[in-house]
Design a protein around this motif. Structure first.
Motif, PDB file in Angstrom:
ATOM      1  N   LEU A 150      29.602 -16.326  18.799  1.00  0.00           N
ATOM      2  CA  LEU A 150      28.418 -15.737  18.839  1.00  0.00           C
ATOM      3  C   LEU A 150      27.682 -15.139  18.502  1.00  0.00           C
ATOM      4  O   LEU A 150      27.633 -14.593  17.783  1.00  0.00           O
ATOM      5  CB  LEU A 150      27.825 -16.467  19.968  1.00  0.00           C
ATOM      6  CG  LEU A 150      28.205 -18.108  20.218  1.00  0.00           C
ATOM      7  CD1 LEU A 150      27.311 -18.877  21.753  1.00  0.00           C
ATOM      8  CD2 LEU A 150      27.604 -19.160  19.286  1.00  0.00           C
ATOM      9  N   PHE A 199      24.904 -18.569  13.588  1.00  0.00           N
ATOM     10  CA  PHE A 199      23.994 -18.904  14.738  1.00  0.00           C
ATOM     11  C   PHE A 199      22.961 -18.042  15.465  1.00  0.00           C
ATOM     12  O   PHE A 199      22.491 -18.392  15.733  1.00  0.00           O
ATOM     13  CB  PHE A 199      25.266 -18.915  15.882  1.00  0.00           C
ATOM     14  CG  PHE A 199      26.113 -19.292  16.185  1.00  0.00           C
ATOM     15  CD1 PHE A 199      26.602 -21.194  16.112  1.00  0.00           C
ATOM     16  CD2 PHE A 199      27.932 -18.408  15.113  1.00  0.00           C
ATOM     17  CE1 PHE A 199      27.702 -21.606  15.599  1.00  0.00           C
ATOM     18  CE2 PHE A 199      28.782 -19.608  15.159  1.00  0.00           C
ATOM     19  CZ  PHE A 199      29.033 -20.645  15.187  1.00  0.00           C
ATOM     20  N   ARG A 211      21.724 -18.879  19.414  1.00  0.00           N
ATOM     21  CA  ARG A 211      21.604 -20.335  19.884  1.00  0.00           C
ATOM     22  C   ARG A 211      20.820 -19.924  21.316  1.00  0.00           C
ATOM     23  O   ARG A 211      20.145 -19.332  21.702  1.00  0.00           O
ATOM     24  CB  ARG A 211      23.033 -20.418  20.526  1.00  0.00           C
ATOM     25  CG  ARG A 211      24.300 -21.136  19.771  1.00  0.00           C
ATOM     26  CD  ARG A 211      23.741 -22.104  19.228  1.00  0.00           C
ATOM     27  NE  ARG A 211      24.822 -23.007  18.044  1.00  0.00           N
ATOM     28  CZ  ARG A 211      24.527 -23.161  17.408  1.00  0.00           C
ATOM     29  NH1 ARG A 211      23.732 -23.096  16.631  1.00  0.00           N
ATOM     30  NH2 ARG A 211      25.480 -23.673  16.266  1.00  0.00           N
TER      31      ARG A 211
END
Length: 231
Positions: A150, A199, A211
């Motif tokens: 991420l 992401f 996220r």
């Protein structure tokens, strides 16, 4: 395959829609009369596989438009002017060039070319997605898929690598990670952060949300981030 049409002439739109409807497995997501309208759509929808693109558009030429799209999908040019064919094929993303009026048979051949290009592209992406590394953390080797990262955070001499279900911290530098990560996917957004652009959920002020993680954007990095995201 998902597709869109960028064509300012209504009769040409109708023909393309008619041909698309005859082929199973192809979904027309939207139709646009101008390149600018389509640009914002493409930047917000990463599941478009094929674009049927006219060259002569009201706001800019189709060829110029392609150059503004980050990671463009497969392009099938549709135009009344055969003279642009040579220039078109200089752009790798163009898979075929249809000169109006074209038959359904010729249209189908272009679709098959696009399918072949997409299948090859997906195989390449799958291979890249499986690229893995091992991190030595506390005398234990942890296997990581690069595509699953991420973001990466630097704090003095330590690096923390964050995935959906892992946080691994060890001695390293952000500079070393910048050198090993694919720069078309990972973007440095702050002197202490690198993010995975796949992401990114939203940008609010000087923060980017990866996220559920809120990451600060450094002032000198913001324009590069927006450019990389096609904004």
């Amino acid at each position: 395959m998902n597709c869109i049409i960028i064509e300012d002439e209504i009769p040409a739109q109708r023909i393309l829609k008619s041909f698309i409807n005859k082929i199973p497995g192809i979904t027309l997501m939207d139709t646009f009369k101008a390149a600018i309208e389509a640009n914002s759509f493409l930047n917000g929808h990463h599941d478009i596989d094929v674009v049927f693109l006219d060259i002569n558009l009201p706001d800019m030429s189709g060829l110029d438009f392609i150059k503004t799209v980050k990671n463009p999908p497969a392009i099938i040019m549709t135009t009344a002017y055969p003279d642009y064919a040579v220039r078109s094929f200089e752009l790798d993303t163009i898979v075929d060039y249809l000169v109006k009026p074209f038959s359904f048979d010729r249209f189908l051949r272009a679709i098959n070319k696009a399918k072949t290009r997409i299948e090859i592209s997906k195989e390449t992406v799958d291979e890249s997605a499986e690229e893995t590394i091992f991190l030595n953390v506390d005398k234990t080797l942890h296997k990581l898929t690069l595509n699953a990262i991420l973001y990466i955070e630097s704090d003095r001499n330590y690096i923390t690598v964050v995935t959906e279900n892992k946080k691994l911290s060890y001695i390293d530098s952000l500079k070393n990670w910048i050198a090993k990560l694919p720069d078309d996917q990972f973007i440095q957004v702050h002197k202490s952060f690198i993010i995975n652009s796949q992401f990114v959920d939203k940008i609010s002020g000087n923060n980017v949300f990866v996220r559920a993680h809120k990451i600060p954007i450094g002032r000198t990095y913001k324009q590069e981030l927006l450019k990389a995201l096609g904004i």
